[in-house]
Write a protein that holds these residues in place. Structure first.
Motif, mmCIF file in Angstrom:
data_model
loop_
_atom_site.group_PDB
_atom_site.id
_atom_site.type_symbol
_atom_site.label_atom_id
_atom_site.label_comp_id
_atom_site.label_asym_id
_atom_site.label_seq_id
_atom_site.Cartn_x
_atom_site.Cartn_y
_atom_site.Cartn_z
ATOM 1 N N GLU A 88 0.831 -1.193 0.000
ATOM 2 C CA GLU A 88 0.000 0.000 0.000
ATOM 3 C C GLU A 88 0.875 1.256 0.000
ATOM 4 O O GLU A 88 2.008 1.235 0.485
ATOM 5 C CB GLU A 88 -0.942 0.011 1.219
ATOM 6 N N SER A 90 1.449 4.001 1.750
ATOM 7 C CA SER A 90 1.248 4.627 3.046
ATOM 8 C C SER A 90 2.550 4.576 3.819
ATOM 9 O O SER A 90 3.513 3.926 3.411
ATOM 10 C CB SER A 90 0.129 3.913 3.827
ATOM 11 N N GLN A 114 2.087 13.237 -3.069
ATOM 12 C CA GLN A 114 1.496 13.064 -1.741
ATOM 13 C C GLN A 114 0.040 13.509 -1.711
ATOM 14 O O GLN A 114 -0.792 12.894 -1.033
ATOM 15 C CB GLN A 114 2.327 13.845 -0.714
ATOM 16 N N HIS A 117 -1.966 10.690 -2.719
ATOM 17 C CA HIS A 117 -1.895 9.530 -1.820
ATOM 18 C C HIS A 117 -1.766 10.054 -0.389
ATOM 19 O O HIS A 117 -0.668 10.045 0.193
ATOM 20 C CB HIS A 117 -0.712 8.635 -2.186
ATOM 21 N N PRO A 118 -2.859 10.496 0.208
ATOM 22 C CA PRO A 118 -2.796 11.191 1.502
ATOM 23 C C PRO A 118 -2.293 10.343 2.660
ATOM 24 O O PRO A 118 -1.907 10.893 3.697
ATOM 25 C CB PRO A 118 -4.247 11.642 1.723
ATOM 26 N N ARG A 119 -2.276 9.019 2.526
ATOM 27 C CA ARG A 119 -1.746 8.173 3.613
ATOM 28 C C ARG A 119 -0.221 8.059 3.549
ATOM 29 O O ARG A 119 0.398 7.449 4.423
ATOM 30 C CB ARG A 119 -2.363 6.778 3.536
ATOM 31 N N LEU A 120 0.364 8.642 2.519
ATOM 32 C CA LEU A 120 1.816 8.635 2.361
ATOM 33 C C LEU A 120 2.398 9.927 2.930
ATOM 34 O O LEU A 120 1.920 11.015 2.623
ATOM 35 C CB LEU A 120 2.170 8.508 0.879
ATOM 36 N N THR A 121 3.401 9.800 3.760
ATOM 37 C CA THR A 121 4.097 10.961 4.321
ATOM 38 C C THR A 121 5.515 10.998 3.775
ATOM 39 O O THR A 121 6.238 9.997 3.846
ATOM 40 C CB THR A 121 4.143 10.892 5.858
#
Length: 290
Positions: A88, A90, A114, A117-121
Motif C-alpha cells: 500500500e 502509506s 502526496q 496519496h494522503p496516507r503517504l508521508t
C-alpha cells in the motif's frame, strides 16, 4: 534490560557525543543521558566515563557497544524486510538530497504525489552530507557521487551540468583580468565544480565563499563575482548570464540510491519513478529502472 535504553547507548557509541546521538534519535540530549544511566543501573556496570567535557566509553562500554551495534543492524534489517513487502502507498518515506536539487527539482512533484496519496508521508532532508541507508537515516538518497559500499540498488538519474554565471552588470564593468570568483566552502574533499573554477581562475582572486549553491547564486546575483552553478538553477535567473555561453565547466552524475531490501516496497517504487520523471522534465538524460 530495556531495549530502548540500549538503542540510546548505541547511538552515543556510534556518534561520539550526547548532542550528536540526540540529533540522530530526534530527542533531547538529556533523554539520551537518562537512558544510558538507566542501562548502567540495569547492568550494574559503568559504560561511559563522564569525567571531562566529553563522554568516553569504558572498556566494558566498548564491548557492549559492539554487541549493541549488531543488534541495531539486525533490527533495521527486520524493518527493511517488512517495509520491502508493503504494497500500500502509506507510511513515512525519508529522502536525503542535496538542498539545491531538493528545492528546484524534487519538492513540487513529490508534493503532487502526496496530495494524490494522503496516507503517504514524505520527508525531504536537504543536506550535503551522505546519509546512511544502512543505518536507516533515509529510505532514498539522491547523491552526486556513486556509492561504492553497501547492499544498495543504484541507478543514474542524469547529469547536473555546471557553467560559469555572473551578474551582467558585473561583467560589463569588470575586465577579465580583474574578474573575481565565488567558491564552494564545503567538505574537506573539493567538489568537482570547485576544482574546475579554480583551474579557470588561474590565480585570480576568490572574493566570496559559501557552503551552499543557493548562497553562491545569491552572491553572484549581487555582483560578488563569477560562480560555478548548475544550469537548472541559473538559466532562468534574470539577474545572471553565462560567462561563456557555449562552454560547459563540468558535469556531475546524479544517482538514485535505495537499500536493496526496500526497492520493491510500493512507496519506494512510486517515489523513485516520480523522481525519474522530475529529472526527465529538467532535460536530464535518464537510464535504468529500480
Amino acid at each position: 534490560m530495556n531495549w530502548d535504553d540500549l538503542r540510546h547507548f548505541s547511538a552515543l557509541a556510534s556518534t561520539g557525543s550526547l548532542s550528536a546521538a540526540a540529533r540522530m534519535l530526534d530527542v533531547e540530549h538529556a533523554t539520551v543521558a537518562r537512558r544510558i544511566a538507566s542501562l548502567e543501573d540495569d547492568l550494574g556496570i559503568p559504560l561511559v566515563d563522564r569525567r571531562g567535557r566529553r563522554w568516553t566509553l569504558t572498556a566494558e562500554g566498548e564491548r557492549v557497544a559492539t554487541i549493541a551495534d549488531k543488534m541495531e543492524a539486525d533490527t533495521r534489517a527486520v524493518r527493511r524486510l517488512v517495509d520491502g513487502v508493503r504494497s500500500e502507498l502509506s507510511g513515512v518515506i525519508t529522502i536525503s538530497a542535496p538542498p539545491a536539487l531538493a528545492v528546484a527539482i524534487l519538492t513540487a512533484p513529490l508534493v503532487d504525489l502526496q496530495n494524490r496519496h494522503p496516507r503517504l508521508t514524505i520527508r525531504i532532508i536537504g543536506e550535503a552530507r551522505t546519509a546512511s541507508l544502512e543505518r536507516g537515516e533515509a529510505d532514498i538518497a539522491i547523491r552526486l557521487s556513486r556509492p561504492e559500499d553497501g547492499d544498495l540498488t543504484i541507478n543514474k538519474l542524469g547529469e547536473m551540468n555546471f557553467r560559469l554565471y555572473a551578474n551582467p552588470e558585473y561583467l560589463a564593468a569588470t575586465g577579465q583580468e580583474n574578474w573575481r570568483f565565488i567558491g564552494y566552502d564545503g567538505p574537506p574533499t573539493r567538489a568537482p565544480q570547485q576544482a574546475a573554477i579554480e583551474d579557470f581562475a588561474k590565480g585570480r582572486a576568490f572574493s566570496f565563499y559559501a557552503s551552499s549553491l543557493e548562497i553562491q547564486q545569491a552572491a553572484a546575483r549581487a555582483g560578488a563575482g563569477i560562480a560555478a552553478l548548475p544550469d537548472f538553477m541559473a538559466t532562468s535567473d534574470p539577474k545572471l548570464v553565462p560567462v561563456l555561453p557555449n562552454a560547459q565547466l563540468v558535469s556531475r552524475d546524479v544517482w538514485l540510491v535505495v537499500h536493496t531490501d526496500l526497492k520493491r516496497a510500493a512507496p519506494v517504487r512510486v517515489i523513485s519513478q516520480r523522481l525519474r520523471e522530475a529529472f526527465a522534465r529538467t532535460r536530464v538524460d535518464t537510464d535504468g529502472d529500480l
